[in-house]
Design a protein around this motif. Structure first.
Motif, PDB file in Angstrom:
ATOM      1  N   LEU A   1       0.723  30.159  14.620  1.00 22.57           N
ATOM      2  CA  LEU A   1      -0.582  29.696  15.103  1.00 22.57           C
ATOM      3  C   LEU A   1      -0.615  29.643  16.627  1.00 22.57           C
ATOM      4  CD1 LEU A   1      -3.397  28.571  14.455  1.00 22.57           C
ATOM      5  CD2 LEU A   1      -2.352  26.286  14.337  1.00 22.57           C
ATOM      6  N   PHE A   2       0.506  29.268  17.226  1.00 25.68           N
ATOM      7  CA  PHE A   2       0.595  29.212  18.694  1.00 25.68           C
ATOM      8  C   PHE A   2       0.266  30.567  19.306  1.00 25.68           C
ATOM      9  CE2 PHE A   2       3.296  30.194  22.389  1.00 25.68           C
ATOM     10  CZ  PHE A   2       2.805  29.277  23.311  1.00 25.68           C
ATOM     11  N   HIS A   3       0.807  31.652  18.729  1.00 23.28           N
ATOM     12  CA  HIS A   3       0.551  32.989  19.266  1.00 23.28           C
ATOM     13  C   HIS A   3      -0.894  33.426  19.027  1.00 23.28           C
ATOM     14  CE1 HIS A   3       4.500  34.323  20.717  1.00 23.28           C
ATOM     15  NE2 HIS A   3       4.997  33.540  19.782  1.00 23.28           N
ATOM     16  N   ALA A   4      -1.463  33.021  17.876  1.00 24.14           N
ATOM     17  CA  ALA A   4      -2.866  33.356  17.605  1.00 24.14           C
ATOM     18  C   ALA A   4      -3.789  32.620  18.574  1.00 24.14           C
ATOM     19  CB  ALA A   4      -3.213  33.001  16.158  1.00 24.14           C
ATOM     20  N   VAL A   5      -3.481  31.359  18.841  1.00 26.67           N
ATOM     21  CA  VAL A   5      -4.263  30.564  19.799  1.00 26.67           C
ATOM     22  C   VAL A   5      -4.123  31.139  21.208  1.00 26.67           C
ATOM     23  CG1 VAL A   5      -4.431  28.311  20.933  1.00 26.67           C
ATOM     24  CG2 VAL A   5      -4.202  28.437  18.454  1.00 26.67           C
ATOM     25  N   LYS A   6      -2.923  31.566  21.544  1.00 23.18           N
ATOM     26  CA  LYS A   6      -2.677  32.174  22.864  1.00 23.18           C
ATOM     27  C   LYS A   6      -3.536  33.425  23.045  1.00 23.18           C
ATOM     28  CE  LYS A   6       1.064  34.021  25.757  1.00 23.18           C
ATOM     29  NZ  LYS A   6       2.510  34.368  25.810  1.00 23.18           N
ATOM     30  N   GLU A   7      -3.593  34.268  22.007  1.00 19.34           N
ATOM     31  CA  GLU A   7      -4.411  35.481  22.081  1.00 19.34           C
ATOM     32  C   GLU A   7      -5.887  35.126  22.203  1.00 19.34           C
ATOM     33  OE1 GLU A   7      -5.475  39.373  19.305  1.00 19.34           O
ATOM     34  OE2 GLU A   7      -3.448  38.501  19.205  1.00 19.34           O
TER      35      GLU A   7
ATOM     36  N   ASN B   1      -7.145  32.382  23.530  1.00 21.00           N
ATOM     37  CA  ASN B   1      -7.377  31.842  24.870  1.00 21.00           C
ATOM     38  C   ASN B   1      -7.491  32.941  25.919  1.00 21.00           C
ATOM     39  OD1 ASN B   1      -7.503  29.082  24.296  1.00 21.00           O
ATOM     40  ND2 ASN B   1      -5.274  28.865  24.314  1.00 21.00           N
ATOM     41  N   GLU B   2      -6.798  34.054  25.686  1.00 18.29           N
ATOM     42  CA  GLU B   2      -6.876  35.185  26.619  1.00 18.29           C
ATOM     43  C   GLU B   2      -8.221  35.908  26.514  1.00 18.29           C
ATOM     44  OE1 GLU B   2      -3.528  37.541  25.555  1.00 18.29           O
ATOM     45  OE2 GLU B   2      -2.056  36.250  26.556  1.00 18.29           O
ATOM     46  N   GLU B   3      -8.872  35.790  25.358  1.00 20.74           N
ATOM     47  CA  GLU B   3     -10.128  36.498  25.125  1.00 20.74           C
ATOM     48  C   GLU B   3     -11.363  35.650  25.426  1.00 20.74           C
ATOM     49  OE1 GLU B   3     -10.255  37.960  21.157  1.00 20.74           O
ATOM     50  OE2 GLU B   3      -8.499  39.242  21.369  1.00 20.74           O
ATOM     51  N   LYS B   4     -11.310  34.382  25.091  1.00 22.88           N
ATOM     52  CA  LYS B   4     -12.513  33.554  25.177  1.00 22.88           C
ATOM     53  C   LYS B   4     -12.649  32.863  26.530  1.00 22.88           C
ATOM     54  CE  LYS B   4     -10.703  29.161  23.350  1.00 22.88           C
ATOM     55  NZ  LYS B   4     -11.222  28.294  24.439  1.00 22.88           N
ATOM     56  N   PRO B   5     -13.882  32.504  26.920  1.00 25.67           N
ATOM     57  CA  PRO B   5     -14.081  31.692  28.132  1.00 25.67           C
ATOM     58  C   PRO B   5     -13.395  30.333  27.970  1.00 25.67           C
ATOM     59  CG  PRO B   5     -16.147  32.641  27.381  1.00 25.67           C
ATOM     60  CD  PRO B   5     -15.145  32.901  26.299  1.00 25.67           C
ATOM     61  N   LYS B   6     -12.974  29.730  29.073  1.00 27.94           N
ATOM     62  CA  LYS B   6     -12.196  28.490  29.019  1.00 27.94           C
ATOM     63  C   LYS B   6     -12.932  27.355  28.311  1.00 27.94           C
ATOM     64  CE  LYS B   6      -9.258  29.255  33.069  1.00 27.94           C
ATOM     65  NZ  LYS B   6      -8.850  28.757  34.402  1.00 27.94           N
ATOM     66  N   LYS B   7     -14.237  27.261  28.519  1.00 29.58           N
ATOM     67  CA  LYS B   7     -14.998  26.142  27.970  1.00 29.58           C
ATOM     68  C   LYS B   7     -15.489  26.401  26.544  1.00 29.58           C
ATOM     69  CE  LYS B   7     -16.589  24.339  32.429  1.00 29.58           C
ATOM     70  NZ  LYS B   7     -17.776  23.962  33.244  1.00 29.58           N
ATOM     71  N   GLN B   8     -15.261  27.587  26.030  1.00 28.59           N
ATOM     72  CA  GLN B   8     -15.730  27.914  24.679  1.00 28.59           C
ATOM     73  C   GLN B   8     -14.820  27.294  23.621  1.00 28.59           C
ATOM     74  OE1 GLN B   8     -15.362  32.011  22.947  1.00 28.59           O
ATOM     75  NE2 GLN B   8     -17.590  32.003  23.118  1.00 28.59           N
ATOM     76  N   THR B   9     -15.407  26.655  22.617  1.00 30.95           N
ATOM     77  CA  THR B   9     -14.622  26.056  21.539  1.00 30.95           C
ATOM     78  C   THR B   9     -14.100  27.146  20.609  1.00 30.95           C
ATOM     79  OG1 THR B   9     -16.523  25.785  20.070  1.00 30.95           O
ATOM     80  CG2 THR B   9     -16.076  23.992  21.622  1.00 30.95           C
ATOM     81  N   PHE B  10     -13.101  26.793  19.796  1.00 32.70           N
ATOM     82  CA  PHE B  10     -12.517  27.775  18.883  1.00 32.70           C
ATOM     83  C   PHE B  10     -13.492  28.138  17.755  1.00 32.70           C
ATOM     84  CE2 PHE B  10      -8.570  26.529  20.932  1.00 32.70           C
ATOM     85  CZ  PHE B  10      -7.935  27.753  21.056  1.00 32.70           C
TER      86      PHE B  10
END
Length: 299
Positions: free
Chosen positions: A124-130, A132-141
């Motif tokens: 899950l850490f790697h999926a979240v990392k990917e 975070n690289e794609e989405k804007p910082k303030k955008q929720t998951f």
């Protein structure tokens, strides 16, 4: 692709350990968890196939490429998650509620569950990392999942989240089954099945939108319109029409009215400039500029 490979490796190790735990304890929760992990392994294989096939270039039969292959394979993952995961877990849970069995080898089971939580957290850490690289910082998951076209990462995020929730639930219910009443083992399996069912339906709905050819959001469409009008290239924009054809790839048609003074050469130059403006934001997309009037839409 790295995220998919990590997810497959961790799920395979978890599936083996969970099934070993089931053979030792005959726990319904452990069996449902092992089937969940096996289903996840099959899912990752489908995602890998979809990833490779979606990169194929367009041909005579599929002019705009095979980008939607990834969406289709991911949708099949949602179906597998529901059938092999949710339905089987609920069935096993009901069976063990009707015929409860006393748990044995509790320490072994708890260790297996803790190892599973650790491995799933790593994936899950790697999926979240990917993400975070794609989405804007303030955008929720949640907004990311609804907006992104990265189907593979959506699947891994939801699968791993469901797995960790299920493992934590199994940990609690197995303790209750051992110290309070064996019936809690079956309840734990049903809990896992319900989580998988809910998330698989959510996943199927989101992926269904991509398969149908979801358009750019109203906000993104308005941004394209603003960029073109800002350059004062045309007199009017009749409409911007789009449909997704792959991961971050769109087919975009921009319908415009040129100025009356524009010649044929001007129109060709305008078309190139508009395409370049759109491709700055969506570099992998196919863009057409049309100078005939479509039915006007509000954007």
């Amino acid at each position: 692709m790295k995220t998919i490979l990590i997810a497959f490796s961790t799920n395979f190790l978890i599936a083996v350990s969970k099934f070993a735990g089931f053979l030792l304890t005959r726990s319904a929760s452990m069996l449902s968890e092992s089937m969940h992990s096996l289903a996840d392994c099959a899912n990752q294989v489908l995602l890998l196939i979809g990833h490779f096939r979606s990169s194929k270039k367009g041909d005579n039969k599929f002019n705009f490429g095979h980008g939607k292959e990834e969406f289709l394979r991911s949708f099949l993952v949602a179906i597998i998650l529901f059938t092999l995961g949710s339905v089987f877990s609920i069935y096993e849970g009901i069976k063990h509620i009707i015929h409860p069995e006393k748990l044995e080898h509790l320490p072994v089971v708890l260790v297996i569950l803790l190892v599973g939580i650790g491995l799933e957290s790593y994936s899950l850490f790697h999926a979240v990392k990917e993400a975070n690289e794609e989405k804007p910082k303030k955008q929720t998951f949640i907004k990311y999942i609804k907006k992104t076209s990265n189907a593979s990462n959506i699947v891994v995020l939801i699968e791993d989240s469901a797995a960790i929730t299920g493992l934590l639930g199994s940990f609690i219910f197995i303790l209750l089954a051992y110290f309070v009443d064996p019936i809690f083992d079956g309840i734990g399996a049903i809990f896992t099945g319900l989580i998988l069912g809910f998330l698989s339906v959510f996943l199927a709905i989101e992926l269904g939108n991509l398969i149908k050819g979801e358009s750019l959001s109203a906000k993104d469409t308005y941004l394209i319109k603003t960029l073109i009008l800002k350059e004062k290239l045309v007199e009017n924009i009749n409409g911007i029409y789009s449909t997704i054809i792959g991961n971050d790839k769109y087919l975009i048609i921009v319908s415009v009215d040129p100025f009356n003074s524009d010649s044929g050469y001007d129109i060709e130059d305008i078309s190139i400039k508009i395409k370049n403006l759109v491709k700055e934001k969506y570099p992998e997309s196919t863009v057409f500029v049309d100078f005939s009037k479509y039915e006007t839409i509000k954007i």
